[in-house]
Design a protein around this motif. Structure first.
Motif, PDB file in Angstrom:
ATOM      1  N   ARG A 270       1.130  -1.471  -0.103  1.00 28.58           N
ATOM      2  CA  ARG A 270       0.107  -0.242  -0.043  1.00 28.58           C
ATOM      3  C   ARG A 270       0.977   2.012   0.024  1.00 28.58           C
ATOM      4  N   LEU A 271       0.249   2.350  -0.419  1.00 34.03           N
ATOM      5  CA  LEU A 271       1.188   3.138  -0.650  1.00 34.03           C
ATOM      6  C   LEU A 271       0.676   4.310   0.565  1.00 34.03           C
ATOM      7  N   THR A 272       1.101   5.532   0.799  1.00 35.14           N
ATOM      8  CA  THR A 272       1.244   6.423   1.987  1.00 35.14           C
ATOM      9  C   THR A 272       1.614   7.393   1.525  1.00 35.14           C
ATOM     10  N   ALA A 273       0.778   8.764   1.510  1.00 35.21           N
ATOM     11  CA  ALA A 273       0.393  10.102   1.368  1.00 35.21           C
ATOM     12  C   ALA A 273       1.328  10.968   2.101  1.00 35.21           C
ATOM     13  N   VAL A 274       1.918  11.402   2.267  1.00 34.81           N
ATOM     14  CA  VAL A 274       1.869  12.267   3.589  1.00 34.81           C
ATOM     15  C   VAL A 274       2.687  14.049   3.371  1.00 34.81           C
ATOM     16  N   GLU A 275       2.284  15.069   3.745  1.00 34.76           N
ATOM     17  CA  GLU A 275       2.437  16.142   3.881  1.00 34.76           C
ATOM     18  C   GLU A 275       3.871  16.190   4.208  1.00 34.76           C
ATOM     19  N   ILE A 276       4.760  17.334   3.657  1.00 39.58           N
ATOM     20  CA  ILE A 276       5.932  17.462   3.584  1.00 39.58           C
ATOM     21  C   ILE A 276       5.970  18.777   4.996  1.00 39.58           C
ATOM     22  N   ASN A 277       6.650  18.631   6.404  1.00 40.22           N
ATOM     23  CA  ASN A 277       7.095  19.568   7.250  1.00 40.22           C
ATOM     24  C   ASN A 277       8.068  20.139   7.250  1.00 40.22           C
ATOM     25  N   VAL A 278       8.810  21.418   6.405  1.00 39.94           N
ATOM     26  CA  VAL A 278       9.965  21.799   6.275  1.00 39.94           C
ATOM     27  C   VAL A 278       9.808  22.971   7.099  1.00 39.94           C
ATOM     28  N   LYS A 279       8.919  23.292   8.232  1.00 39.40           N
ATOM     29  CA  LYS A 279       9.300  24.374   8.814  1.00 39.40           C
ATOM     30  C   LYS A 279       9.706  24.565   9.932  1.00 39.40           C
ATOM     31  N   ALA A 280      10.820  25.125  10.239  1.00 41.21           N
ATOM     32  CA  ALA A 280      11.613  25.543  11.528  1.00 41.21           C
ATOM     33  C   ALA A 280      10.576  25.441  12.594  1.00 41.21           C
TER      34      ALA A 280
END
Length: 288
Positions: free
Chosen positions: A278-288
């Motif tokens: 199964r594939l999982t998609a997650v938004e990237i959090n690169v804010k400090a």
């Protein structure tokens, strides 16, 4: 070494959004850091059975609004020889040329010369070879200086897999991404990772590199069930990969989200070599 991952899941999560971005943003100049070949002859492998073949099989069973209408899917289906059976696959240079045609100029970089010759030959078929510049060698160093000449009319596609590997001058592909987005260039970054620990290390380094950047950016990672915390357990070509974009339209951001959502749905019951995949998609959090 010739690129061998065409038609695999990593290519899908690169080419599906890329084609939409180009069709929506309509850049006057398209620049690519790691081009490889414009077209490939498809053959059945376990990785492609999980990739392009599985995707098309599922789309024939159930309608997925955004992917069904995607420029990527229309181009793949419309390739000469693919009318009845999937025989050919376009790499990103071929896709870019098909989307933008004579309305753009192109810069293709690669560390190998042979793919660049194939790009020129492919472009000649559409009389587009006079719009192409090829760069053979270190694309990091070339683009580091070329970015200063680019503007908002440019779309920069960076896709090296290892985004933090340094060249002999101490620069990496993520350095290019940061410099480009600061200059207002429409930019897409694609990268791979092989464990959840590596994914987190990548995000931490991204946050550090973007600490002083005020440019809005957005990204989504996809990864396979069984990727493992520190080791690769299931690897259909690439266990995980991500896309980060900046300076693109709200519509491009929205379509990236929709494509990720639909891929999750398409692959919710997928398997690879008899293992759940199964594939999982997650938004990237690169804010400090």
């Amino acid at each position: 070494m010739p690129y061998s991952h065409f038609g695999e899941i990593g290519d899908i999560w690169k080419h599906l959004p890329l084609c939409y971005f180009l069709s929506k943003e309509q850049p006057a100049r398209y620049v690519e850091s790691n081009s490889a070949y414009p077209m490939y002859m498809l053959n059945r492998t376990d990785e492609r059975n999980y990739g392009i073949y599985y995707l098309l099989e599922q789309l024939s069973i159930r309608h997925y609004e955004h992917i069904a209408a995607s420029p990527y899917l229309q181009i793949v289906k419309g390739i000469t020889g693919n009318e009845k059976n999937l025989q050919n696959y376009l790499g990103s240079p071929g896709l870019a040329l098909e989307v933008l045609k004579e309305y753009s100029h192109y810069v293709f970089c690669d560390i190998e010369d042979e793919p660049l010759q194939h790009i020129m030959n492919y472009a000649k078929q559409s009389l587009l070879d006079n719009r192409i510049q090829t760069v053979h060698g270190d694309s990091i160093e070339f683009l580091w200086h070329e970015i200063e000449k680019m503007g908002k009319e440019t779309f920069l596609h960076i896709d090296p897999y290892r985004i933090f590997e340094m060249n002999k001058h101490g620069r990496c592909y993520f350095d290019l991404f940061v410099k480009a987005i600061q200059q207002g260039i429409k930019t897409m970054l694609w990268y791979g990772f092989e464990s959840l620990e590596e994914q987190e290390r990548l995000h931490a380094r991204m946050r550090e590199s973007l600490l002083n950047s005020r440019v809005e950016r957005f990204g989504i990672d996809i990864f396979i069930e069984g990727i493992g915390a520190s080791a690769v357990n299931v690897n259909p070509g690439v266990p995980g990969c991500g896309i980060m974009i900046a300076n693109l339209s709200a519509s491009s951001v929205d379509h990236l989200k929709q494509y990720a959502k639909e891929l999750e749905e398409i692959y919710q019951y997928a398997s690879y070599l008899d293992k759940p995949a199964r594939l999982t998609a997650v938004e990237i959090n690169v804010k400090a």
